[in-house]
Write an enzyme that holds these catalytic residues in place. Sequence first.
Site, PDB file in Angstrom:
ATOM      1  N   VAL A   1       0.700  -1.090   0.107  1.00  0.00           N
ATOM      2  CA  VAL A   1       0.041   0.008   0.179  1.00  0.00           C
ATOM      3  C   VAL A   1       0.961   1.165  -0.007  1.00  0.00           C
ATOM      4  O   VAL A   1       0.469   2.329  -0.345  1.00  0.00           O
ATOM      5  CB  VAL A   1      -0.745   0.124   1.175  1.00  0.00           C
ATOM      6  CG1 VAL A   1      -2.095  -1.115   1.037  1.00  0.00           C
ATOM      7  CG2 VAL A   1      -0.189   0.321   2.493  1.00  0.00           C
TER       8      VAL A   1
ATOM      9  N   SER B   1      -7.306   4.959  14.571  1.00  0.00           N
ATOM     10  CA  SER B   1      -6.992   4.205  15.971  1.00  0.00           C
ATOM     11  C   SER B   1      -7.488   5.166  16.975  1.00  0.00           C
ATOM     12  O   SER B   1      -7.204   6.201  16.940  1.00  0.00           O
ATOM     13  CB  SER B   1      -5.556   3.729  16.104  1.00  0.00           C
ATOM     14  OG  SER B   1      -5.200   3.266  17.324  1.00  0.00           O
TER      15      SER B   1
ATOM     16  N   TYR C   1       2.906   6.693  15.191  1.00  0.00           N
ATOM     17  CA  TYR C   1       1.513   5.762  15.119  1.00  0.00           C
ATOM     18  C   TYR C   1       0.527   6.762  15.034  1.00  0.00           C
ATOM     19  O   TYR C   1      -0.486   6.724  14.523  1.00  0.00           O
ATOM     20  CB  TYR C   1       1.643   4.571  15.747  1.00  0.00           C
ATOM     21  CG  TYR C   1       0.363   3.839  15.438  1.00  0.00           C
ATOM     22  CD1 TYR C   1       0.424   2.868  14.292  1.00  0.00           C
ATOM     23  CD2 TYR C   1      -0.774   3.828  16.333  1.00  0.00           C
ATOM     24  CE1 TYR C   1      -0.679   2.153  14.156  1.00  0.00           C
ATOM     25  CE2 TYR C   1      -1.686   2.836  16.055  1.00  0.00           C
ATOM     26  CZ  TYR C   1      -1.761   1.930  14.738  1.00  0.00           C
ATOM     27  OH  TYR C   1      -2.626   1.012  14.760  1.00  0.00           O
TER      28      TYR C   1
ATOM     29  N   ALA D   1       0.603  10.027  15.173  1.00  0.00           N
ATOM     30  CA  ALA D   1       0.564  11.292  14.137  1.00  0.00           C
ATOM     31  C   ALA D   1       0.004  10.553  12.921  1.00  0.00           C
ATOM     32  O   ALA D   1      -1.018  11.310  12.106  1.00  0.00           O
ATOM     33  CB  ALA D   1       1.899  11.731  13.871  1.00  0.00           C
TER      34      ALA D   1
ATOM     35  N   LYS E   1      -2.115   8.131  12.382  1.00  0.00           N
ATOM     36  CA  LYS E   1      -3.652   8.084  12.583  1.00  0.00           C
ATOM     37  C   LYS E   1      -4.441   9.336  12.620  1.00  0.00           C
ATOM     38  O   LYS E   1      -5.655   9.324  12.330  1.00  0.00           O
ATOM     39  CB  LYS E   1      -3.881   6.808  13.897  1.00  0.00           C
ATOM     40  CG  LYS E   1      -3.461   5.478  13.480  1.00  0.00           C
ATOM     41  CD  LYS E   1      -3.716   4.729  12.421  1.00  0.00           C
ATOM     42  CE  LYS E   1      -3.330   3.454  12.160  1.00  0.00           C
ATOM     43  NZ  LYS E   1      -3.824   2.827  10.766  1.00  0.00           N
TER      44      LYS E   1
END
Length: 246
Positions: free
Chosen positions: A59, A137, A149, A151, A153
């Site tokens: 991705v 999240s 993580y 930042a 999300k």
Amino acid sequence: MGRLEGKNVLITGAAHGIGRATLELFAREGARLVACDLDREGLEAASQATGAIPVAMDVADPASVERGFAEALKALGRLDGVVHYAGITRDNFHWKMPLEDWELVLKVNLTGSFLVAKAASEAMRERNPGSIVLTASRVYLGNLGQANYSASKAGVVGLTRTLALELGRYGIRVNALAPGFIETRMTEKVPEKVREKAIAATPLGRTGKPLEVAYAALFLVSDESSFITGQVLFVDGGRTIGAAPA
């Protein structure tokens, strides 16, 4: 008749965890499926178990995403739903975090979400309405040791809201899931003390199961949520109660 009967859906991160649970649930609900993942062995097993068409996809690679969606459209003719789960963590306190770990998490989680959503939009826009479900999240509200993580999300939430504004005129809905502590391969590595603290902070007093997130995705892809767009749906056992979502 299944809740997704007649719908064509692409799911990323489909080989394991929440993605695999969603793939299995959607198959039971009548969807025609394309399963995407980097783990070819896991992808093949998931596809054989559900009848999904397996498509290898990175991705974070624009060319890979483009090829994957082209294969999906060739096989199915159109896409009515895209559910994007693929993501990674590289946890550390920010002062110990290598720049490479910051950049990698942002590239996979945020840029990957942008690339998948853009490809989904191109597959649906001017052709048919549909539903795009991204994965944020509860950690986007902030969490110790997860600056990258969190930042990434938080970026997904902003992306979701903006795409909902841009794509509404085409009948395309864009929403995001915000799972809490769910039992997956990603959370298996969490230290026991951290796990216990997370459970203690969750009103329902337990961790979540992948299928519980999958059912939320089912709602957002189905016609039952036909007037819902630009929203973040928390699937976290109530852990965000008292914390004001942005």
